[in-house]
Design an enzyme around this catalytic site. Structure first.
Site, PDB file in Angstrom:
ATOM      1  CG  ASN A  96      -1.715   1.248   1.363  1.00 20.36           C
ATOM      2  OD1 ASN A  96      -1.766   2.050   0.435  1.00 20.36           O
ATOM      3  ND2 ASN A  96      -2.347   1.425   2.502  1.00 20.36           N
ATOM      4  N   GLY A  97       0.974   1.881  -1.112  1.00 21.05           N
ATOM      5  CA  GLY A  97       1.866   3.020  -1.183  1.00 21.05           C
ATOM      6  C   GLY A  97       2.406   3.223  -2.567  1.00 21.05           C
TER       7      GLY A  97
ATOM      8  CD  GLU B 257      -3.557  26.765   3.306  1.00 18.64           C
ATOM      9  OE1 GLU B 257      -2.876  27.157   2.358  1.00 18.64           O
ATOM     10  OE2 GLU B 257      -3.223  25.864   4.076  1.00 18.64           O
TER      11      GLU B 257
ATOM     12  CB  CYS C   1      -2.956  43.542  -9.219  1.00 17.51           C
ATOM     13  SG  CYS C   1      -1.404  42.650  -9.402  1.00 17.51           S
TER      14      CYS C   1
ATOM     15  CB  CYS D 129       0.306  45.021  -2.092  1.00 18.39           C
ATOM     16  SG  CYS D 129      -0.687  45.325  -3.543  1.00 18.39           S
TER      17      CYS D 129
END
Lengths: 486, 1512
Positions: B250-251, B909, B1125, B1136
């Site tokens: 498994n891998g 995220e 931007c 920025c």
């Protein structure tokens, strides 16, 4: 690179000017360079942008973020090396450029631009002071000779580049001194002429021959020149001044700016007596044309001691901030006050000259009418406002309304060169003319424009000439991608 | 039957992963029960397997048992074969071609070979099958399965096994050569007198139904291994089913290509008495076209039959992490060190079970990236499987429960009748020889020699020339070399890359730039080389290799160096060594620059020949050198030289007789070193880069001493190399070397086949003549006419930042300003100017899509009949940019714009503030429809998840695939901390992998978890384009994702190392086309939507994307540009200037973007797309999807490189039957209808309505996964993160819980489990309470046995958890708020933790608290060894003396006892005063500082409560 937060910590600090009262008493330059610390802080304001619009804004494509950073770090010598790689004469542009780079500076979007131009000047002046500017040894000569006709910034830049490439260069100048418009056109208070001398002496040491007082087309025929050299590059400027076509044009007391300004340069140089010629002393001076040349005439008139000076601009005054349809990074069409305008005199906008009124053949008054700009059928047109006529007293009228193109008569008669509808030489590709081995650069190529463009075009033309001469791929550097902002 | 390369599909990119296990009787007593238990494991792990488009066709399943002699005896009688002795015969389980003539020929060859090898064929037996058990697709390629019986003659059993192996290898070779099996059906599943394998392309539960043998009562065994496969594809392959002959795996072996090559490389050295001398006739030992597991099995088999025991061979192939482990005994380290000179690690995640019929065991990779749990019963059975609970065993029968630990081995020796633990197994092996003494005598270090002085640094006047000639730019020095020398780190950048591919660049880019780094996504995890440095190693040994079969002292005679980067002096020292052991020969790479286009090819050929000769003459250290370039000589590019020589020597079989070093001016950045090593160099001396640094120091441009600058530079390169390796999950440079983990873009296939063989290069391109021209071009910069007078400066570069004289960029002053003007002036005309520039720029200069032309329809569709722009724009989404990476202003502007437009924005995220779920007064909403779930799980709690229309799992991002990230503490403002559930001012680290996704079945699990918590949300998975992304996409589709995003290489904000920005990932055109082709070919396309992003800017881009297969489009950079931007590329510096990528209030105030800007831009794009659609004749967007035939390659005239490209593979349209979908047409089946939570929800109605609490009882099994997620989702949807009152819903479970037990459980729900649980308990715990304890009837000691699996409480934000027993690896990883008590944990406990409290009452594994920036842990340090197992880089260890801490721990332990009945906890409480002293407090340094600051602040505001715990 640079100081990451530099732009947040320091405000723009441009060079200061000498006091008005003081500077109008002489013909010396009015800009006072900044202390080193200030310069470094100002260099640190550069944001080292991922897309440095300034470099696109600069016709030379100067590596602006690089030298800003080097100043910030106090590495002046390296800054000079970086600067000279793309700019033959930073001492000229550092003084005289309207700095489209600063207009395109990303920081100027919502802040004030980096003082790029002054940084440039301080780099190069320091380089001269420190002795870093040394004549460049040309190791190997190619045996080819090139004639450069005209010793303005375009001619000098082309000559410098071609000489470095190993060609033998002779510069022909019809005036008695080298420099073209830099010499005869730019007032001494903006560019003291020793600055040109300093450069010319370097160029001479490096091996360029200067031949003054020789007018090609008259003293030497173009055909002969072409015979004597492997290539000839025409850098004769755009000398045709725009004239005024109104009743009274033939009165005495009306002069083109280019009759007025060079005389003063000669006076400062001691080549011309101080009283004869066109002087503004004690006169009511009106200058037609709101541009830089007009401003130069204004500053000169003030220094002459005019009774009054009025500078008149045909178009309405631009807004104080960028208009909606004139966004960054385009050249901002905004209301500016030049150093000369700050020194005194009146400014009028939206005035169209309708008539010149004199007595005994001598100009006494100027009549104008206010105009407005309206859109008709999608095009902007100028319309007089009825009933808005007015008159101003005027003993000296200086026409500074721009230039329409190069004087090509002898070239056309002797070499039969092709000319475009715009009045500049036509050719198979940029900088080439319809005559083999005859090239063109500077205002003669582009029409009247900036010094920085002249230098840039001189360099680009040299690159092509060199490649043609050695029949190989271009080896001289290029300014790189040409892309308009919009 | 194998698949062939077609279109962009590369068969070598297949991956698989799976469930596996074994059952054995400790004394090997054969029984039917063992076989039946094993088969039961298979069916209980079926959720770890997958099926393809055809639900009847599994990816493969199988069983390996001892030879069931009784069963065969009966068969022999039936078949009239006569009597046979036990172990007196071997059985070959053979797959044969169905076509009779072919089959007959195969059988004939087989029989002949058996006879010629001196054995006797007893006969053939048709294996009885039930063909109805096979799926449609599997059936089409089903081989005929027959068994051949071979009588053992004149050989002892072990020699007979070897003989059977030799016969098999010879038969395989002969059949391949005879061409009698054109479709490659032939396969010997097993051939042994000890074991037999039954396997096939079957669903796990169908295995015994298909093979009738397995149903027989006589079919018994004492050992049984089983395996069910989850493959990324369903291109049917019977032979790749597992178990293989010795293992099931498994891998994934990441380095398999290099391992295989090194095996070939040692061909001339391999000798074994066991094989009677050279084993040349058995080559190829390793089957290059088979799976990684298969190849591993090949290798293991050879080592084992060559005389090594299975455990010994396993230790050689999958060594523990030994270099950096201070806890390891020295003899063991010496063994591994020695063994590394015989065999390089087969690196990658692996749980391997193995057996030879007597010994059965299992081992885990060094990083423990796969789960494996075992238990031992009172009736002497051992059961090991990927999960616990796969066989129901009464608690009272369980003696011991354990898990495989990283790098550990677990063996049952049925002959000896006992379990042998890791320590004992290895003790026997490592004490066979005095390895330490051997090493001391034979391994030399550079410091053992007198240091030679380095060659004189290049003189100043030559330096510039050489720099120019080797392609150095000003930028290389300013951006790369100088910063590395100063800081010892690779520099970072932002905003991706937008320069042309090397093959489209006119700047004569170096050969290095033609290669892109591969990276891990989905099928195996990248590693964190910083936080998990314990497993990483750059240790390099140079010199000759040895005979792998032998163990002699001389074999380790090698030169050991700590880093593969050599200084000039070090190389000089190596050159000077004269002790007889090293014979060094320098081979010059120079050739005549003036020669014609064939010069480079000739030079390479000559070099290879010279290398062979040098070896023949006895040299064992070759140095390839490009010193000496002058006006007449240019050097073969170092990479070409290294790879050509390496591969040439491998082909000759003499590669291992010599070490290969390279002395090159070219190498200067990390990518270059990675390539040189990845293509075979042992070490690199970057002499010109080092001379450049010396020069910088001399000129005071670098403020350091030259030695220090060089040291820093090498350190930076080393770190960078570790990062490149870890991106692929490779931990040792010895296995990275020669592993060729790169993809070439724009290199001619013949060039690749000859000198970079095995590397993908899919669009053809330049060959040696063109490389020669580029070589000349670079050379002329230093020595050509131009150089004659411009030697004062270097070319500007312009790779990382736009420069007017430099490389082209898609985002340049013209495109940026036009786009901004268009949206500000609301001018479509202006946009068209932009699009014109953008599209034309593409033509031949930037992107692959610039090389396409449309095929217009015969009659265009009138524009007003084409789908509207508004409708098309609903397919648009904005990129995943977190609040944190960009400002709230920018983030919300994007969300409002996309909501108005009907498209989708993405949280990125970083969580999302719940205020944003409430619409604004004007009707706008700031809620992002797409909620991203990334590796750090910031702000990922139940409320966040239920407020999504789409949940996006980010597997990788274009700018830095395979890497984690870091948000430095100073950027973590109050607001960001709140939304990310962390502490302001404390650094946040994003791990490189999702710690709950190490493989494809893990991804399936996370998809299942998310779908369970929010059934209404679409689940999408974001991948980055690289070779093989198609096969990964197929796996992801099978894992039931509903949308797959293929990101290109160019996108991405945020900080990222420059080499990742530039050199990882490939253009989306390739990835998208590959995904489309592979999905269609597998009939998996209909279940998913495809989305593409990464540099999509115009309507033309959109239409090309659609034709290549995309239904949806992501835009990130372009909307940012529309909002203002200007590509400052300073996102990572918080500066920025237009207020987008910053959190500085002074700067965010300057943000002047509006939703209209974004909306206008996207509508323009849609409008432009419509115009193209009209031209192409499409009325609706859907009609367009996947019609790549509407594109043709534009003849590129005048671009000498681009015109050599061949894009036909990108434009390939797979031929499939009409019923195969080519775009989305059917929903995925998640099987949630019967989820256990439905029952719980039904029974909890009163509590859910806010009424009376409920208490439920519920049995549970390992097949019940993500229990609680759906219930929790219900609560969160109604009550948000506040949840219900404590214990409103209380459930008492009994049994073994499946994975993700209690995932995202919100406040108000309490889960109590009596039994045990698998991985991911309490994932994303959002306020609920979980308590787990062993059954009351258990007789084992709870705190000494494993209770719960790996990766518990991952990303938990709040809640409590109590575990009476030991947990696996990565306990409480990225916990940001939960409190937990556990009685022992595995490696990497509390990794990346940012908040919450963990109390460990027993032993921890290694690397505890790595990357822990917040929260606190309290460890009961029983053996006083804790500090050695703790990673103290970010934490301080303190005694438990603070009164409030003592009470805190006491209360938690008290809770633990109350909820789990813990005896250990009880004992601690009973002796509390004494025990307190043995607790160690683990306190993150930064967190402590921040807390103190905050406390001081608060105190100045008001008096504080001493027992208050810092709020998260």
């Amino acid at each position: 690179m640079g100081k990451v937060t530099g732009f947040m910590e320091a405000n723009r600090q441009a060079a200061e000017y000498r006091d008005k009262k003081d500077r109008t008493q002489d013909w010396r330059e009015f800009v006072v360079d900044r202390p080193e610390e200030t310069a470094r802080t100002q260099g640190g304001r550069c944001m080292d942008c991922g897309v440095p619009f300034c470099q696109q804004g600069c016709p030379l494509g100067n590596p602006i973020p690089e030298f800003n950073d080097l100043i910030y770090r106090g590495r002046w010598k390296q800054a000079y090396e970086v600067l000279r790689a793309t700019n033959n004469f930073p001492e000229f542009t550092g003084r005289l450029c309207p700095a489209p780079c600063e207009a395109a500076c990303v920081l100027s979007i919502n802040n004030t631009a980096v003082t790029i131009e002054q940084n440039e000047k301080e780099i190069v002046e320091r380089a001269f002071t420190e002795g870093w500017v040394e004549p460049h040894r040309v190791l190997r000569r190619t045996g080819r000779s090139v004639a450069v006709v005209g010793s303005g910034p375009a001619g000098l830049a082309a000559a410098d580049q071609l000489n470095r490439a190993g060609h033998t260069v002779t510069v022909y100048e019809k005036s008695d001194r080298i420099g073209g418009l830099l010499r005869y056109g730019i007032p001494d208070f903006k560019l003291e002429k020793w600055v040109i001398e300093r450069r010319i002496s370097l160029l001479r040491t490096e091996g360029i021959t200067f031949s003054t007082g020789v007018e090609i087309g008259k003293d030497i025929r173009w055909t002969d020149l072409l015979e004597d050299h492997d290539a000839v590059v025409v850098c004769i400027g755009a000398g045709k001044a725009r004239d005024l076509d109104v009743p009274g044009r033939d009165l005495q007391g009306i002069h083109f700016a280019m009759d007025f300004l060079p005389q003063q340069n000669q006076r400062v140089a001691g080549d011309f007596d101080t009283v004869s010629g066109v002087v503004a002393t004690g006169k009511h001076v009106v200058i037609l044309g709101g541009g830089d040349t007009g401003s130069d005439c204004l500053g000169t008139s003030i220094r002459h001691g005019a009774a009054s000076v009025t500078q008149i601009e045909l178009m309405p005054a631009p807004p104080s901030l960028r208009a909606h349809n004139n966004p960054w990074p385009h050249w901002p069409m905004v209301f500016r006050t030049s150093s000369s305008q700050a020194e005194g005199g009146a400014r009028e906008f939206a005035q169209m000259t309708t008539r010149l009124i004199g007595e005994n053949g001598v100009l006494k008054e100027i009549e104008m009418i206010t105009i407005e700009v309206v859109t008709e059928n999608g095009r902007s047109v100028i319309r007089p406002v009825p009933g808005s006529e007015k008159r101003l007293p005027c003993d000296l009228l200086i026409l500074a309304m721009g230039f329409t193109g190069p004087v090509l008569d002898s070239l056309q008669s002797q070499l039969n060169i092709d000319v475009t509808p715009r009045g500049v030489p036509a050719g198979p590709s940029k900088f080439r003319t319809s005559v083999p081995r005859l090239y063109v650069a500077g205002d003669a190529f582009r029409g009247a424009s900036l010094i920085v463009w002249a230098i840039s075009d001189g360099r680009e033309a040299a690159r092509i000439i060199d490649a043609d001469l050695i029949e190989a791929a271009p080896r001289l550097p290029t300014r790189g991608q040409d892309m308009a902002f919009a | 039957m194998r698949q062939q390369r077609e279109g962009l599909y590369e068969p070598s990119t297949e991956h698989d992963a799976c469930g596996m296990g074994f059952v054995a009787h400790i004394r090997g007593e054969a029984s039917r029960g063992i076989v039946e238990d094993a088969l039961r494991i298979l069916s209980r792990l079926s959720h770890r397997a997958a099926c393809g488009c055809d639900p009847e066709t599994g990816d493969g399943a199988g069983i390996l048992t001892q030879i069931p002699h009784r069963f065969f005896q009966a068969e022999f009688e039936r078949l009239g074969f006569g009597p046979v002795r036990r172990r007196g015969y071997g059985v070959a389980q053979v797959f044969l071609p169905p076509e009779p003539v072919q089959r007959a020929r195969c059988e004939e060859i087989f029989e002949e070979t058996v006879t010629s090898e001196g054995q006797r064929v007893i006969g053939w037996r048709d294996v009885p099958i039930d063909s109805a058990q096979v799926g449609r697709i599997a059936g089409q390629v089903r081989p005929v399965i027959r068994q051949m019986f071979i009588e053992r003659r004149r050989l002892v059993p072990t020699a007979f096994e070897r003989k059977l192996y030799i016969i098999r290898k010879l038969v395989e070779k002969q059949i391949a050569e005879a061409g009698c099996d054109p479709d490659e059906f032939f396969h010997v599943a097993s051939m042994s007198a000890e074991t037999i394998v039954y396997k096939g392309l079957l669903l796990p539960e169908r295995l015994p139904l298909f093979f009738k043998d397995l149903q027989s009562e006589e079919f018994i065994s004492g050992i049984a291994l089983v395996h069910s496969r989850f493959s990324t594809n369903t291109f049917p392959t019977w032979d790749l089913a597992q178990p293989l002959r010795y293992v099931c795996h498994n891998g994934e072996i990441n380095t398999v290509r290099g391992n295989r090559n090194w095996m070939l490389a040692r061909r001339s050295l391999l000798q074994s008495a066991k094989f009677e001398g050279p084993i040349d006739r058995l080559f190829p030992i390793i089957n290059a076209s088979a799976s990684d597991s298969y190849q591993f099995d090949n290798m293991l088999e050879l080592l084992h039959l060559g005389g090594r025991t299975l455990p010994h061979a396993m230790m050689m192939l999958i060594p523990e992490a030994y270099q950096n482990d201070p806890l390891m005994a020295d003899e063991r380290r010496a063994f591994y060190d020695y063994t590394s000179s015989l065999m390089e690690p087969w690196d990658g995640p692996a749980a391997m079970a193995f057996t030879d019929g007597h010994v059965v065991g299992a081992t885990l990779d060094r990083n423990g990236l796969r789960p494996a749990r075992y238990l031992v019963t009172t009736d002497d059975r051992v059961i090991l499987a990927s999960e616990t609970g796969v066989i129901d065993i009464p608690p009272s029968m369980i003696i011991r429960k354990g898990r495989l630990q990283p790098g550990r081995i677990f063996v049952v020796d049925t002959n000896e009748g006992r379990i042998i633990d890791d320590e004992e197994v290895k003790r026997d092996i490592i004490n066979r020889f005095p390895y330490r003494r051997w090493l001391e005598k034979n391994v030399v270090r550079l410091t053992d020699y007198e240091a030679a002085s380095a060659p004189m640094p290049t003189r100043e006047e030559d330096l510039m020339r050489l720099q120019r000639a080797f392609g150095y730019t000003d930028e290389d020095i300013r951006v790369i070399l100088a910063p590395m020398a100063e800081a010892g780190e690779e520099p970072t950048g932002s905003m991706g890359t937008d320069t042309p591919l090397a093959v489209l660049s006119d700047k004569a880019p170096s050969l290095f730039s033609y290669f892109k780094q591969l990276f891990a996504q989905v099928t195996n995890p990248p590693i964190d080389p910083i936080r998990e440095s314990v497993v990483m190693s750059l240790h390099t040994a140079i010199g000759m290799g040895g005979n792998t079969f032998d163990e002699t002292p001389e074999q380790c005679h090698r030169l050991a160096i700590p880093s593969p980067v050599l200084t000039n002096a070090e190389l000089a020292t190596i050159r000077k060594v004269e002790d007889g052991a090293f014979e060094t020969r320098t081979l010059s790479l120079l050739y005549d620059v003036k020669k014609g286009p064939e010069a480079l090819g000739q030079a390479v050929t000559a070099l290879c020949k010279a290398a062979s000769e040098a070896i023949d003459e006895g040299n064992n250290l070759l140095i390839l050198s490009d010193r000496g370039v002058d006006s007449r000589h240019v050097a073969i590019p170092a990479l070409l030289a290294v790879s050509a020589v390496h591969q040439h020597l491998v082909r000759e079989g003499i590669r291992m007789q010599s070490g290969l070093l390279v002395e090159t001016a070219e190498a200067r950045e990390v990518h270059h070193f990675a390539l040189l090593i990845g293509f075979g160099a042992a070490a690199v001396n970057p002499w010109l880069a080092l001379d450049t640094l010396t020069d910088l120091c001399a000129r005071n441009e670098c403020p350091l001493a030259p030695e220090k600058a060089a040291k820093n530079y090498i350190k930076a390169i080393d770190k960078g190399l570790l990062k490149v390796m870890s991106k692929l999950g490779i931990s040792a440079v010895s296995s990275y070397r020669g592993a060729q983990l790169f993809e070439a873009i724009g290199l001619d296939r013949s060039l690749v086949d000859e000198h970079f063989n095995g590397t993908a290069s899919r669009i053809q391109g330049v060959g040696l003549p063109e490389l020669h021209l580029e070589n000349q071009e670079r050379h002329s910069r230093g020595f050509g006419p131009e150089a004659a007078f411009i030697l004062t400066d270097l070319p500007t570069g312009g790779q990382y930042q736009w420069r007017r004289q430099g490389e082209l960029h898609k985002w340049n002053p013209a495109t940026i300003s036009r786009l901004q003007e268009s949206v500000r002036a609301d001018s479509y005309e202006k946009y068209k100017e932009f699009a014109e520039l953008a599209n034309n720029e593409s033509a031949g200069h930037f992107a692959v899509r610039g090389l396409f032309d449309f095929v217009p329809a015969a009659t265009p569709v009138p524009l007003d009949e084409v789908e509207s722009a508004e409708s098309i724009a609903r397919r648009f989404v904005t990129g995943a940019m977190s609040f944190g990476s960009i400002s709230a202003e920018a983030h919300e502007t994007l969300a409002i714009a996309m909501n108005r437009l009907g498209g989708k924005s993405n949280t990125g995220e970083g969580g999302e503030e719940s205020e944003r779920y409430i619409p604004l007064p004007n009707g706008d909403t700031r809620r992002s429809s797409i909620k991203q779930v990334a590796s750090a799980r910031f702000g990922v709690h139940a409320e966040y998840l239920v407020n999504a229309d789409e949940l996006q799992i980010k597997m990788a991002q274009g700018a830095k695939p395979g890497e984690g990230g870091q948000l430095p503490g100073h950027k973590v403002s109050e607001r960001i901390a709140r939304v990310r559930c962390s502490t302001p001012g404390v650094t946040l680290i994003s791990p490189p992998p999702h710690h709950d996704i190490y493989s494809i079945e893990d991804l399936a699990q996370l998809i299942y978890d998310l779908k369970t918590v929010n059934e209404k949300a679409r689940i999408s998975v974001k991948l980055v384009s690289e070779v093989g992304v198609g096969t990964v996409a197929a796996g992801v589709s099978k894992a039931r994702a509903e949308c797959i995003i293929i990101a290109g290489d160019s996108g991405g904000t945020g900080a990222s190392p420059l080499s990742s920005i530039k050199h990882a990932g490939v253009p989306w055109e390739l990835g998208l086309a590959e995904a489309q082709q592979v999905l269609v070919r597998n009939d998996l396309r209909g279940r998913v939507r495809l989305q593409v992003d990464g540099g999509v800017r115009t309507g033309r881009d959109v239409v090309i994307g659609a034709l290549l297969g995309a239904e949806e489009f992501g835009f990130a950079t372009a909307p940012l540009v529309a909002m203002g931007c200007i590509m400052l590329r300073k996102c990572h510096q918080n500066t920025c200037s237009v207020g987008i990528a910053t959190q500085d209030p002074e700067l965010t105030a300057k943000f002047d973007g509006t939703p209209e800007h974004v909306i206008r831009y996207l509508l323009y794009v849609a409008q432009e797309a419509r115009e193209w659609m009209s031209l192409l004749g499409f009325r609706t967007f859907d009609q367009m999807v996947g019609h790549a035939e509407k594109l043709v390659q534009r003849p590129i005239i005048g671009h000498w490189k681009a015109e050599r490209l061949d894009l036909s593979s990108v434009l390939h349209v797979p031929v499939v039957s009409p019923d195969v979908a080519t775009r989305y047409n059917e929903p995925q089946q998640h099987g949630l209808e019967t989820h256990l939570d439905r029952k719980l929800i039904a029974s909890s109605q009163s509590a859910l309505q806010g009424g009376r609490p409920v208490v439920l009882r519920q049995p549970i099994s390992n097949a019940d996964r993500a229990v609680g997620a759906m219930l929790g989702g219900e609560v969160a949807r109604k009550y948000g993160n506040h949840g219900l009152a404590d214990d409103s819903i209380s459930v008492k479970f009994t049994g073994s819980a499946g994975q993700s037990f209690g995932a995202f459980l919100p406040r108000g729900i309490t889960f109590h489990l009596e039994g045990d649980a698998n991985d991911y308990v309490g994932k994303g715990l959002s306020g609920g309470r979980i308590a787990i304890q062993p059954p009351a009837q258990s007789s084992f000691i709870a705190e000494e046995n494993i209770l719960v699996g790996n990766t518990l409480l991952y990303g938990a934000t709040a809640g409590e958890a109590y575990f009476r027993g030991v947990a696996g690896e990565r306990f409480a990883v990225r916990n940001s708020g939960a409190r937990a008590v556990v009685e022992g944990v595995g490696d990497h406990g509390c990794e990346y933790m940012t908040g919450g409290i963990v109390v460990v009452l027993g032993r921890t594994g290694r690397n505890f608290a790595a990357g822990m920036s917040g929260g606190m842990a309290f460890v009961f340090d029983r053996d006083g060894e804790f500090q050695r197992r703790c990673n103290r880089e970010m934490v301080e260890l303190e005694s438990l003396i603070d009164e409030s801490d003592i009470w805190l721990v006491h209360d938690l332990v008290e809770n633990h006892v109350r909820f789990t009945g813990s005896a250990l906890g009880r004992r601690l409480l009973d002796n509390w005063e004494m025990m307190v002293a043995r607790f160690v407090k683990v306190m993150p340094t930064e967190y402590k500082r921040v807390l103190q600051q905050r406390r001081a602040q608060r105190r100045s505001q008001q008096t504080s409560d001493p027992r208050a715990i810092p709020a998260e």
